[in-house]
Design a protein around this motif. Structure first.
Motif, mmCIF file in Angstrom:
data_model
loop_
_atom_site.group_PDB
_atom_site.id
_atom_site.type_symbol
_atom_site.label_atom_id
_atom_site.label_comp_id
_atom_site.label_asym_id
_atom_site.label_seq_id
_atom_site.Cartn_x
_atom_site.Cartn_y
_atom_site.Cartn_z
ATOM 1 N N HIS A 1 25.795 -33.584 29.268
ATOM 2 C CA HIS A 1 26.857 -32.729 29.413
ATOM 3 C C HIS A 1 26.252 -31.258 30.202
ATOM 4 O O HIS A 1 25.123 -30.830 29.965
ATOM 5 C CB HIS A 1 27.412 -32.476 28.251
ATOM 6 N N ASP B 1 27.964 -22.100 26.596
ATOM 7 C CA ASP B 1 27.975 -21.479 25.307
ATOM 8 C C ASP B 1 29.483 -21.343 24.806
ATOM 9 O O ASP B 1 30.187 -21.973 25.435
ATOM 10 C CB ASP B 1 27.283 -19.917 25.480
ATOM 11 N N THR C 1 31.399 -31.017 29.819
ATOM 12 C CA THR C 1 30.766 -30.303 29.090
ATOM 13 C C THR C 1 30.592 -30.872 27.387
ATOM 14 O O THR C 1 29.993 -30.169 26.739
ATOM 15 C CB THR C 1 31.406 -28.883 28.868
ATOM 16 N N THR C 2 31.314 -31.791 27.238
ATOM 17 C CA THR C 2 31.448 -32.279 25.616
ATOM 18 C C THR C 2 31.646 -33.869 25.571
ATOM 19 O O THR C 2 32.396 -34.435 26.459
ATOM 20 C CB THR C 2 32.659 -31.569 25.402
ATOM 21 N N THR D 1 27.865 -21.495 31.801
ATOM 22 C CA THR D 1 26.709 -22.279 31.870
ATOM 23 C C THR D 1 25.358 -21.419 31.625
ATOM 24 O O THR D 1 25.375 -19.948 31.929
ATOM 25 C CB THR D 1 26.805 -22.982 33.275
ATOM 26 N N SER D 2 24.132 -22.104 32.099
ATOM 27 C CA SER D 2 23.111 -21.294 32.114
ATOM 28 C C SER D 2 22.953 -20.483 33.193
ATOM 29 O O SER D 2 21.747 -19.788 33.470
ATOM 30 C CB SER D 2 21.830 -22.184 31.859
ATOM 31 N N GLU E 1 21.794 -25.963 33.482
ATOM 32 C CA GLU E 1 21.007 -26.788 32.539
ATOM 33 C C GLU E 1 22.062 -27.932 32.036
ATOM 34 O O GLU E 1 23.257 -27.741 31.946
ATOM 35 C CB GLU E 1 20.615 -25.909 31.464
ATOM 36 N N LYS F 1 25.576 -27.749 30.088
ATOM 37 C CA LYS F 1 25.157 -26.892 28.697
ATOM 38 C C LYS F 1 26.376 -25.611 28.879
ATOM 39 O O LYS F 1 26.170 -24.800 29.846
ATOM 40 C CB LYS F 1 23.769 -26.395 28.656
ATOM 41 N N THR G 1 22.568 -30.764 28.882
ATOM 42 C CA THR G 1 22.231 -31.003 27.248
ATOM 43 C C THR G 1 21.495 -32.290 27.487
ATOM 44 O O THR G 1 21.482 -33.065 28.374
ATOM 45 C CB THR G 1 23.376 -31.149 26.407
ATOM 46 N N GLU G 2 20.954 -32.650 26.041
ATOM 47 C CA GLU G 2 20.304 -34.086 26.044
ATOM 48 C C GLU G 2 20.922 -35.148 26.345
ATOM 49 O O GLU G 2 20.731 -36.137 26.647
ATOM 50 C CB GLU G 2 19.658 -34.044 24.603
#
Ligand SMILES: Cc1cc2nc3c(=O)[nH]c(=O)nc-3n(C[C@H](O)[C@H](O)[C@H](O)COP(=O)(O)OP(=O)(O)OC[C@H]3O[C@@H](n4cnc5c(N)ncnc54)[C@H](O)[C@@H]3O)c2cc1C
Length: 302
Positions: free
Chosen positions: A252, A256, A273-274, A261-262, A246, A254, A248-249
């Protein structure tokens, strides 16, 4: 490098984040493959700043020293090339390279960074990382108090102007078309002596990437010594999307708090990622991802 080998961990991306993960895993006696296509995002920058012990060194010098150190761990192997495909298998994952080699790994770490998309302004990409800058913490000190531009508009242009006013008071916000700042924002910038220029930009003139003038449509020019811009980006590597990771909006990968990742067994670190883009952060998240992957392998085997 012999193809069709099995590894405990495959790291895709062998720049700061990937090498940092590789060091943590090499020191954990893990059999690791680092696949790298050799195109870090900062490759045009002459000097990298704000990473302690390496301040002011060329980006390639920092990466070469990091690679030299990781090569000391003989369970870590390197493959120069592009990872072009990935699939889930019964025991982990299979990664295919552009040259047709295939490797399997129980865990994957993506340290693949992002690709910055240059606007269609002649001169912009030649100046990128040299005098057209993405981040004041990386390059602001070197151009402090200089005549500086910001390419931006609306909320982002306003916030960026506020930030950069810490480094110079000689500041113009170039909105490259009609300003979309609110009246309050326009007044606030005015109170701080920040000018707004709405004329459309035709090109940047420069000498070897050192910006000299912003040239507007119609021919008028404004001299600047530096310009900041936040450019759009895409993921540098398509394999995470192929595997179903997945995003992010903002685009990146996503992750945790453990860099997971997902998709179970797939980790990611660094710029992919950021929005906190720095060598220090890439090294920190890579190092942590390496430790978490090792811990997961121990949990599964013990
Ligand atoms: C112009 C510019 C200047 C900067 N200056 C500074 C600075 O002065 N100080 C600072 O701290 N930070 C700076 N940064 C930020 C810093 O460069 C990044 O935060 C850092 O490089 C991120 O490291 P990374 O390992 O996540 O990604 P990257 O360094 O971008 O490396 C990603 C690696 O993955 C590889 N890769 C991608 N896809 C694949 C694939 N499919 N197969 C194989 N390999 C792949 C790429 O070739 C590349 O080697 C700058 C960034 C830019 C854009």
């Amino acid at each position: 490098m012999k193809a069709n080998q099995d590894f405990e961990v495959i790291i895709i991306g062998g720049s700061y984040a990937g090498l940092s993960a590789g060091m943590a895993l090499g020191r954990s006696l893990r059999k690791v493959l680092i696949i790298d296509s050799g195109k870090p995002c900062n490759r045009q920058t002459p000097h990298s700043h704000n990473f302690i012990t390496q301040d002011g060194k060329a980006p390639g010098v920092i990466a070469a020293e990091a690679k030299r150190q990781v090569e000391q761990y003989d369970t870590v192997m390197f493959y120069d090339g592009l990872a072009s495909g990935g699939a889930k298998t019964e025991s982990g994952f299979r990664i295919k390279t552009e040259s047709g080699d295939t490797f399997s790994g129980r865990k994957l770490i993506f340290a693949t960074g992002v690709s910055d998309l240059m606007p269609d302004i002649p001169g912009f990409s030649e100046c990128w990382g040299i005098s057209v800058l993405h981040c004041p913490y990386c390059h602001g000190y070197e151009v402090r108090n200089e005549a500086t531009g910001i390419l931006g508009n609306g909320e982002t242009g306003y916030d960026f102007s506020k930030l950069i006013s810490n480094w110079t008071k000689d500041l113009t916000l170039f909105t490259n078309g009609k300003s979309t700042l609110s009246r309050d924002q326009t007044e606030k910038l005015g109170e701080h002596g920040i000018t707004i220029a709405e004329a459309e930009i035709e090109a940047l003139t420069h000498k070897k990437g050192r910006i000299e003038n912003i040239v507007f449509k119609g021919g008028a020019q404004q001299p600047v010594r530096a310009m900041y811009a936040r450019v759009p980006f895409v993921q540098h590597c398509e394999v995470p999307a192929q595997l179903g990771c997945e995003l992010t909006e903002l685009g990146h990968i996503k992750v945790d708090a453990m860099q997971k990742t997902s998709i179970p067994g797939v980790f990611a670190c660094g710029d992919s990622t950021t929005m906190m883009r720095s060598v220090a952060n890439a090294v920190a998240t890579g190092n942590f991802a390496g430790a978490v992957v090792n811990s997961e392998l121990i949990q599964e085997a013990f």
